[in-house]
Design a protein around this motif. Structure first.
Motif, PDB file in Angstrom:
ATOM      1  N   LEU A  92       0.688  -0.646  -0.226  1.00 53.39           N
ATOM      2  CA  LEU A  92      -0.175  -0.060   0.181  1.00 53.39           C
ATOM      3  C   LEU A  92       0.597   1.784   0.031  1.00 53.39           C
ATOM      4  N   ARG A  93       1.521   1.431   0.747  1.00 54.31           N
ATOM      5  CA  ARG A  93       2.743   2.501   0.867  1.00 54.31           C
ATOM      6  C   ARG A  93       3.336   2.099  -0.649  1.00 54.31           C
ATOM      7  N   ARG A  94       4.072   1.156  -1.334  1.00 55.37           N
ATOM      8  CA  ARG A  94       5.004   1.832  -2.724  1.00 55.37           C
ATOM      9  C   ARG A  94       2.879   2.045  -4.020  1.00 55.37           C
ATOM     10  N   LEU A  95       2.343   1.757  -3.441  1.00 53.67           N
ATOM     11  CA  LEU A  95       0.809   1.660  -4.619  1.00 53.67           C
ATOM     12  C   LEU A  95       0.785   3.471  -4.406  1.00 53.67           C
ATOM     13  N   SER A  96       0.603   4.501  -3.590  1.00 53.39           N
ATOM     14  CA  SER A  96       0.918   5.522  -2.962  1.00 53.39           C
ATOM     15  C   SER A  96       1.776   6.198  -3.015  1.00 53.39           C
ATOM     16  N   SER A  97       2.968   5.717  -4.022  1.00 61.79           N
ATOM     17  CA  SER A  97       3.965   6.684  -3.993  1.00 61.79           C
ATOM     18  C   SER A  97       4.441   7.109  -5.233  1.00 61.79           C
ATOM     19  N   GLY A  98       3.039   8.034  -5.753  1.00 70.55           N
ATOM     20  CA  GLY A  98       3.360   8.240  -7.078  1.00 70.55           C
ATOM     21  C   GLY A  98       3.252  10.054  -6.995  1.00 70.55           C
ATOM     22  N   LEU A  99       3.330  10.344  -7.848  1.00 70.31           N
ATOM     23  CA  LEU A  99       2.828  12.129  -8.065  1.00 70.31           C
ATOM     24  C   LEU A  99       2.285  12.942  -7.076  1.00 70.31           C
ATOM     25  N   PHE A 100       1.605  12.539  -6.272  1.00 66.73           N
ATOM     26  CA  PHE A 100       0.861  13.518  -5.422  1.00 66.73           C
ATOM     27  C   PHE A 100       1.994  13.318  -4.295  1.00 66.73           C
ATOM     28  N   SER A 101       2.800  12.323  -3.889  1.00 65.65           N
ATOM     29  CA  SER A 101       3.489  12.319  -2.368  1.00 65.65           C
ATOM     30  C   SER A 101       4.797  12.696  -3.030  1.00 65.65           C
ATOM     31  N   MET A 102       5.145  12.776  -4.259  1.00 63.15           N
ATOM     32  CA  MET A 102       6.982  13.093  -4.816  1.00 63.15           C
ATOM     33  C   MET A 102       6.550  15.197  -4.405  1.00 63.15           C
ATOM     34  N   VAL A 103       8.190  15.725  -4.297  1.00 63.61           N
ATOM     35  CA  VAL A 103       8.090  16.409  -3.826  1.00 63.61           C
ATOM     36  C   VAL A 103       9.525  16.998  -4.189  1.00 63.61           C
ATOM     37  N   GLY A 104       9.689  18.469  -4.507  1.00 67.30           N
ATOM     38  CA  GLY A 104      11.360  18.949  -4.753  1.00 67.30           C
ATOM     39  C   GLY A 104      11.638  18.462  -6.197  1.00 67.30           C
ATOM     40  N   ALA A 105      12.399  18.330  -6.634  1.00 71.86           N
ATOM     41  CA  ALA A 105      13.407  18.029  -8.036  1.00 71.86           C
ATOM     42  C   ALA A 105      12.628  16.730  -8.452  1.00 71.86           C
ATOM     43  N   ARG A 106      12.472  15.589  -7.556  1.00 72.03           N
ATOM     44  CA  ARG A 106      11.806  14.386  -7.949  1.00 72.03           C
ATOM     45  C   ARG A 106      10.739  14.292  -8.594  1.00 72.03           C
ATOM     46  N   HIS A 107       9.508  15.174  -7.898  1.00 73.13           N
ATOM     47  CA  HIS A 107       8.636  15.458  -8.549  1.00 73.13           C
ATOM     48  C   HIS A 107       8.667  16.263  -9.619  1.00 73.13           C
TER      49      HIS A 107
END
Ligand code: HEM
Length: 477
Positions: free
Chosen positions: A98-113
């Motif tokens: 579930l953690r991996r499944l929710s690790s898309g764009l919405f939870s990314m920040v900064g340069a990674r996003h």
């Protein structure tokens, strides 16, 4: 940073100057509450001190409601200062899958996003609407063509079915009939997430187990798709948007990892499916109450015929009535009615300096009710869109700035095709004896399933007048 920065903001309180516990009135009627706060205290209103309202951010300095296109623009254009709160959600995941499944764009920040956003954007941009038009239209037409006159439908459920099926086809090249398809699993995950958020003590363990089980199954199904796409001779040309993502390489030339793809696949489906289905539900419901708009739509769609093949992409170029209905629905009832941001360090906004870790609430639903931009703001007037072009911070159903919706064009296209394929075959009557209340459960949505009856276009309609709290948001006859 002065300690009294919050005190300088106009306070809103239930019993005192600020709340330290309980947000009853805000949670009971968030839009009414925020509207009253704005009318009473102005464009920046401190709602809490020391507690977040919508994010689960630890060490929160407090929550401030932000209104007005100028403030909204400053916040949304400065992601380094006013960031997304997404990361906290990951910490609360119930299982590694579930953690991996929710690790898309919405939870990314900064340069990674920024990097991931740049990578995904072309696959979802303007061309996607044309590329996937035929599949969306065929998928919707097949379902609505099988409905019968006089049939009663749970509107939201029916439109979720249409949307999930169309998305399952264009994203994963799956028909959506199979309960193990990615679309079906992702829908189940969303339903369970909502059940988990409201589960009582007795239900909670069962819901959590189901959530973990569906998360595992969804992750397996997505991994299987990644492997299949990568095994294909030309993944970029394999059917389905997800297969295109599997062929992408990051800025460093490296392909996205399987974990990253699993997250993007799930998050894109989740980001797309519910708001599209809900916005369509609102549009269809409003049409049951506005015979003039329903008739105008019927006239626009009449040349397409009732039983013909799905309308071709080129036929949809000049459809001002359909476009106006969709834009007006997204204005009055934007699925993302409240956006959340968090200050990363002390940040000036207007005449105030907000402490680091202040939660900010911005509301497209309220910005869309500025009478200077939208005269008679609560009236459903699709034809206003023939003459107005509001700024992107005054009308923002898809957000604005650095995190604006990547799928906006595709969303509008799915909504348009669905409304057209549905509207050319059916008129909807609101079934009697029900209330239509709204709620915000992440999405601004109907509280229960509105029921409608199917009639052929041109048949006399006797829609029951709509009652319920939806009338607080939209002025209806
Ligand atoms: C009516 C349908 C839709 C509405 C109202 C909607 C609305 C929004 C809004 C308001 C945001 C910005 C959130 C924020 O600033 O915090 C957003 C972000 C996003 N949306 Fe949509 N959306 C819709 C459909 C879609 C579709 C069809 C897709 C993909 C196929 C999609 C993918 C995304 C993604 C990936 C983001 C995150 C962008 C980022 O964080 O950089 N959305 N959406």
């Amino acid at each position: 940073m002065p300690d009294d920065a919050f005190k300088a903001l106009h306070p809103v309180g239930v019993d005192g100057p600020r709340w330290r516990d309980g947000y009853g009135p805000l949670l009971a009627d968030p839009l009414g509450f925020l509207q009253r706060a704005r009318e009473t205290y102005g464009d920046l209103v401190a709602l809490t001190e020391g507690l977040p309202v919508l994010s689960r951010m630890p060490d929160c300095a407090g929550c401030v409601a932000v209104f007005g296109a100028e403030h909204v623009e400053r916040v949304l254009l400065n992601p380094a200062l006013f960031g997304a709160p997404g990361v906290a959600a990951k910490r609360h995941a119930l299982s590694p899958a579930l953690r991996r499944l929710s690790s898309g764009l919405f939870s990314m920040v900064g340069a990674r996003h920024r990097d991931h956003r740049r990578l995904l954007a072309p696959a979802l941009g303007k061309d996607a609407a044309r590329r996937y038009h035929d599949e969306i239209a065929a998928s919707v037409a097949a379902l609505v063509g099988a409905w019968s006159p006089g049939q009663e439908l749970n509107l939201l459920e029916a439109l979720r079915g249409l949307t999930d099926r169309a998305l399952g086809r264009i994203m994963f090249d799956q028909s959506g009939d199979d309960a193990r398809s990615i679309g079906a699993l992702a829908r189940r995950l969303l339903t369970l997430r909502r059940a988990n958020a409201s589960a009582g003590e007795d239900d909670a363990p069962r819901v959590r187990d189901a959530l973990i089980e569906v998360g595992d199954a969804l992750e397996r199904a997505l991994r299987e798709q990644v492997r299949r796409a990568r095994a294909a001779r030309a993944p970029a040309r394999a059917p389905g948007l997800f297969a295109r993502l599997c062929a992408l390489a990051g800025p460093d030339g490296r392909a996205l990892s399987e974990d990253e793809l699993v997250a993007h696949g799930n998050v894109l489906f989740q980001a797309a499916s519910e708001p599209v289905a809900v916005a369509l539900t609102w549009a269809a419901l409003l049409l049951t109450q506005r015979d003039d708009a329903a008739q105008a739509l019927a006239r626009e769609l009449a040349p397409l015929g009732v039983d013909d093949a799905p309308a071709r992409f080129e036929r949809l170029a000049a459809t001002p009535v359909t476009d106006g209905i969709l834009k007006e629905t997204l204005r009055l009832l934007p699925p993302s009615a409240v956006l959340v941001r968090v200050t990363s360090r002390p940040a000036r906004l207007g005449d105030h300096v907000l402490p680091a870790r202040t939660e900010l609430l911005l509301s497209p639903a309220l910005e869309h009710r500025d009478p200077r931009v939208f005269p008679e703001p609560n009236a459903f007037r699709p034809d206003r869109w023939r003459t107005i072009t509001p700024s992107r911070f005054a009308y923002l159903p898809f957000g604005a700035g650095a995190r604006h919706c990547l799928g906006g064009q595709l969303a509008l296209s799915i909504m348009k095709v669905t409304l057209i394929e549905l509207g050319r075959r059916w008129s909807l009557e609101l079934a009697p004896g029900q209330r239509v209340d709204w709620t915000i459960n992440v999405t601004l949505m109907p509280k229960s399933q509105p029921r409608v009856v199917l009639r052929r276009p041109g048949a006399p309609l006797t829609s029951a007048p709509l009652t319920g709290s939806l009338r607080d948001l939209v002025q209806l006859p």
